[in-house]
Design a protein around this motif. Structure first.
Motif, mmCIF file in Angstrom:
data_model
loop_
_atom_site.group_PDB
_atom_site.id
_atom_site.type_symbol
_atom_site.label_atom_id
_atom_site.label_comp_id
_atom_site.label_asym_id
_atom_site.label_seq_id
_atom_site.Cartn_x
_atom_site.Cartn_y
_atom_site.Cartn_z
ATOM 1 N N THR A 164 0.845 -1.202 0.000
ATOM 2 C CA THR A 164 0.000 0.000 0.000
ATOM 3 C C THR A 164 0.876 1.246 0.000
ATOM 4 O OG1 THR A 164 -1.670 -1.214 1.238
ATOM 5 C CG2 THR A 164 -1.917 1.170 1.144
ATOM 6 N N LEU A 165 1.847 1.270 0.937
ATOM 7 C CA LEU A 165 2.724 2.438 1.016
ATOM 8 C C LEU A 165 3.503 2.624 -0.286
ATOM 9 C CD1 LEU A 165 4.079 1.889 4.625
ATOM 10 C CD2 LEU A 165 2.632 3.764 3.875
ATOM 11 N N MET A 166 3.942 1.500 -0.856
ATOM 12 C CA MET A 166 4.757 1.536 -2.070
ATOM 13 C C MET A 166 3.950 2.103 -3.237
ATOM 14 S SD MET A 166 6.899 -1.780 -3.260
ATOM 15 C CE MET A 166 7.833 -2.333 -1.850
ATOM 16 N N VAL A 167 2.729 1.587 -3.376
ATOM 17 C CA VAL A 167 1.909 1.949 -4.526
ATOM 18 C C VAL A 167 1.417 3.397 -4.416
ATOM 19 C CG1 VAL A 167 -0.318 1.489 -5.572
ATOM 20 C CG2 VAL A 167 1.258 -0.378 -5.140
ATOM 21 N N ILE A 168 0.920 3.768 -3.232
ATOM 22 C CA ILE A 168 0.469 5.153 -3.052
ATOM 23 C C ILE A 168 1.666 6.075 -3.220
ATOM 24 C CG2 ILE A 168 -0.645 6.801 -1.482
ATOM 25 C CD1 ILE A 168 -2.478 4.543 -2.329
ATOM 26 N N GLY A 169 2.802 5.651 -2.685
ATOM 27 C CA GLY A 169 4.013 6.452 -2.829
ATOM 28 C C GLY A 169 4.386 6.635 -4.286
ATOM 29 N N SER A 170 4.200 5.567 -5.087
ATOM 30 C CA SER A 170 4.626 5.659 -6.481
ATOM 31 C C SER A 170 3.778 6.664 -7.258
ATOM 32 C CB SER A 170 4.577 4.289 -7.152
ATOM 33 O OG SER A 170 3.282 3.998 -7.589
ATOM 34 N N LEU A 171 2.571 6.920 -6.779
ATOM 35 C CA LEU A 171 1.730 7.930 -7.444
ATOM 36 C C LEU A 171 2.299 9.326 -7.231
ATOM 37 C CD1 LEU A 171 -1.860 6.668 -6.555
ATOM 38 C CD2 LEU A 171 -0.715 6.500 -8.749
ATOM 39 N N THR A 172 3.160 9.449 -6.238
ATOM 40 C CA THR A 172 3.669 10.780 -5.908
ATOM 41 C C THR A 172 5.136 10.944 -6.270
ATOM 42 O OG1 THR A 172 4.308 10.125 -3.693
ATOM 43 C CG2 THR A 172 2.081 10.946 -3.963
ATOM 44 N N PHE A 173 5.695 10.014 -7.059
ATOM 45 C CA PHE A 173 7.075 10.205 -7.501
ATOM 46 C C PHE A 173 7.120 11.425 -8.381
ATOM 47 C CE2 PHE A 173 7.858 5.405 -7.399
ATOM 48 C CZ PHE A 173 8.164 5.484 -6.066
ATOM 49 N N PHE A 174 7.239 12.553 -7.753
ATOM 50 C CA PHE A 174 7.284 13.765 -8.553
ATOM 51 C C PHE A 174 8.702 14.342 -8.576
ATOM 52 C CE2 PHE A 174 7.518 18.334 -8.334
ATOM 53 C CZ PHE A 174 7.025 18.686 -9.573
ATOM 54 N N ASP A 175 9.219 14.616 -7.378
ATOM 55 C CA ASP A 175 10.494 15.321 -7.296
ATOM 56 C C ASP A 175 11.632 14.566 -7.970
ATOM 57 O OD1 ASP A 175 10.008 13.512 -5.312
ATOM 58 O OD2 ASP A 175 10.380 14.889 -3.660
ATOM 59 N N LEU A 176 11.668 13.246 -7.746
ATOM 60 C CA LEU A 176 12.735 12.438 -8.314
ATOM 61 C C LEU A 176 12.751 12.541 -9.836
ATOM 62 C CD1 LEU A 176 14.804 10.175 -7.306
ATOM 63 C CD2 LEU A 176 13.188 8.623 -8.341
#
Lengths: 297, 300
Positions: free
Chosen positions: B221-233
């Motif tokens: 869950t953390l990984m997937v939700i986090g991947s939606l926010t890969f913005f800065d990288l």
């Protein structure tokens, strides 16, 4: 689930100690895991090593030398160059935003977590808990545009406070979850005896729950500090003048300014990370055990 | 609020408990919940980010949904999510299991393992850009032909780099979660398996993995939700390039809203992001049953 991580437990010595696999004796190692472990270590270490040694090389040396060879004559010139820019002021901005957001975030999250654990019979608190849990399922960056609008309406655009307020809000869901997990582990009898002694909820919160869950509070503090210190999107959209710039944003602008001066750029990378390395050196145990207990349930 | 103060504890006296949750609630409502509703509202308007906001019905949605770039951005977002999950999860489970063991050098290893967690995405992106430079980077310097490719200049290579860098940054965090999960598996299960003659590998697949079910749900869950926010990288590493090869939705939202000054369509994209996050989180919860709290106790 009984993870009583009220303090880091270094060594218990029963043979059935956690993690001790009956098969994992001295001469029967976990080969697969071991291999993966060392492999990943190499993947992690090589770039870090390269960042560090390159930041200590003179520019001429950088183009001429083997990239993995240590610098022939290490120099701190690159660090000097970075520090001569407005680095110090960016650094203080980061400190102000991080401290200004983490302290209130942890305080309000702790109060909320305490209420949710102690008052789970009340519908209102169950609803609040559900809302925070929903906050975990939503990529909060998606709210960037309305947050930008709200900050403009509050006339806070291009100020450090503009970064602090949303940072607090974004930190709450995860903080409440972890803290509630720990407060749940406090034996009920302790709460009951406080009650018998006539303590108020307010007193119980600060005199019993807070001291007993200190490791968790520390964990959440470090974790939030890490997240906010490294934040990029909020500074990008909520500030514009260099005087309000925080470190991650400064790094990005350095990339444009220094261009091909890679050693200087990497010196900036090291400098922006240094405070966290120091924090980590002190709070490593706390952070790792706390995160483990917070998530692995 | 009167409903609040009227709530009573078990002893029938007034409780201050609800009030303790109010400060957190105010922050959360003000800067997370209201913006969440706001982003829905803004997706039905036209706004350049500076001037006045005009209601414009479905104009923004039409602009977004008919834009040929949308399916591509959705696809890239999904691909980054799926591939980085598929790379990170096995690696994190293996590492976590390994770290939960009792090797003596573990402490030293774990000290180094978590350093990538300390670097900001911006710092990591800046460093990797320099490291992967085809002319002056690591590959060129070492004279390795296969390392001195134009990593960030070719669509698939750039995509691979993004997934690799994401994993480099986040595998430590997830290994930590799995390490905790493994440490909570009752020893008696392993002892029983031992008596039945199951070897290490067999034990891993028939005890460790099934017992980690809830940990896998949490981490994923953390990984997937986090991947939606890969913005800065991605923003610092590739700016979405080359072309649109790494233009994920979050980046698309930023570029449309804050660079092209089309806040309406950008809000519509943000709504799509929110819905994706909610849908995936609900799906994962389904998979995980009702409550992760009653997890690894069977058989203990």
């Amino acid at each position: 689930m009984t993870t009583t991580l009220t303090k880091p437990q270094p060594q218990k010595t029963t043979p059935r100690e956690r993690g001790h696999r009956p098969g994992a004796t001295a001469h029967r190692r976990n080969w697969l895991g071991g291999l993966a472990g060392w492999l990943w270590l190499a993947v992690v270490v090589v770039p870090l090593y390269w960042i560090l040694i390159t930041s200590l090389k003179a520019r001429s040396n950088y183009y001429a030398s083997n990239p993995l060879a240590p610098p022939t004559d290490p120099t701190l010139d690159n660090y000097e160059l970075v520090l001569e820019s407005d680095f110090i002021s960016y650094f203080w901005n980061s400190v102000v935003v991080t401290a200004g957001a983490v302290v209130p975030a942890v305080a309000v999250s702790f109060m909320a977590a305490y209420a949710i654990v102690r008052g789970w019979r009340m519908r209102f608190l169950r609803v609040v808990n559900g809302m925070f849990l929903m906050g975990l399922a939503i990529p909060l960056q998606a709210t960037a545009i309305p947050v930008y609008l709200i900050i403009i309406k509050l006339q806070l655009y291009d100020s450090l406070l503009a970064l602090i307020l949303p940072s607090i809000a974004f930190a709450i869901p995860l903080s409440v979850l972890i803290l509630a997990n720990f407060i749940r582990d406090v034996p009920k009898e302790l709460f009951d005896s406080m009650r018998v002694d006539g303590a108020t909820e307010w007193g119980t919160l600060w005199r019993l729950a807070a001291p007993l869950t200190r490791p968790a509070i520390l964990t959440v503090t470090i974790f939030n500090a890490l997240t906010i210190w490294n934040g990029f999107l909020l500074p990008l959209i909520l500030t514009q003048s260099p005087s309000q710039r925080t470190l991650p944003l400064a790094l990005w602008t350095f990339q444009g300014e220094y261009g091909v001066n890679v050693p200087a750029l990497l010196a900036a990378v090291v400098l922006t990370t240094l405070p966290l390395i120091i924090l980590y050196a002190f709070g490593r145990r706390q952070l790792l055990s706390g995160l483990t207990a917070g998530f692995s349930r | 609020m009167s409903a609040l103060t009227g709530s009573t504890g078990r002893e029938g006296r007034r409780s201050i408990l609800p009030w303790l949750a109010v400060p957190a609630l105010l922050f959360f409502v003000g800067f997370a919940l209201v913006p969440l509703v706001g982003v829905f509202a803004l997706s039905f308007t036209t706004w350049d980010g500076i001037g006045t906001i005009h209601p414009s019905g479905l104009t923004s949605w039409r602009a977004v949904l008919t834009n040929p770039g949308l399916p591509h951005a959705l696809w890239v977002t999904f691909l980054v999510m799926a591939v980085s999950w598929a790379v990170q999860t096995p690696a994190s489970i293996l590492l976590g299991t390994f770290l939960a063991g009792r090797q003596r050098y573990r402490a030293v290893l774990s000290l180094i393992y978590f350093v990538p967690l300390l670097l900001s995405s911006a710092a990591i992106a800046v460093a990797y850009r320099a490291l992967l430079d085809p002319n002056f980077g690591l590959g060129a310097g070492l004279g390795f032909e296969w390392l001195s490719k134009d990593w960030l200049g070719r669509p698939w290579l750039a995509f691979g780099v993004v997934v690799f860098v994401v994993s480099w940054q986040f595998v430590p965090f997830h290994s930590l979660i799995y390490q905790g999960g493994v440490q909570q598996i009752p020893q008696s299960l392993y002892e029983a398996a031992q008596l039945d003659g199951a070897g290490q590998i067999r034990q891993f697949f028939s005890i460790t993995l099934p017992q980690l079910k809830y940990t896998i749900i949490t981490s994923s869950t953390l990984m997937v939700i986090g991947s939606l926010t890969f913005f800065d990288l991605i923003f610092v590493l590739t700016e979405g390039g080359p072309g649109d090869a790494t233009r994920v939705l979050a980046l698309d939202m930023y570029k449309r809203g804050f660079q092209a000054e089309l806040m309406g369509p950008a809000s519509a994209i943000a709504v799509i992001l929110v819905l994706m996050g909610l849908a995936i989180a609900l799906l994962l919860r389904r998979l995980g049953g009702r409550d992760a709290g009653e997890s690894q106790l069977e058989g203990a």
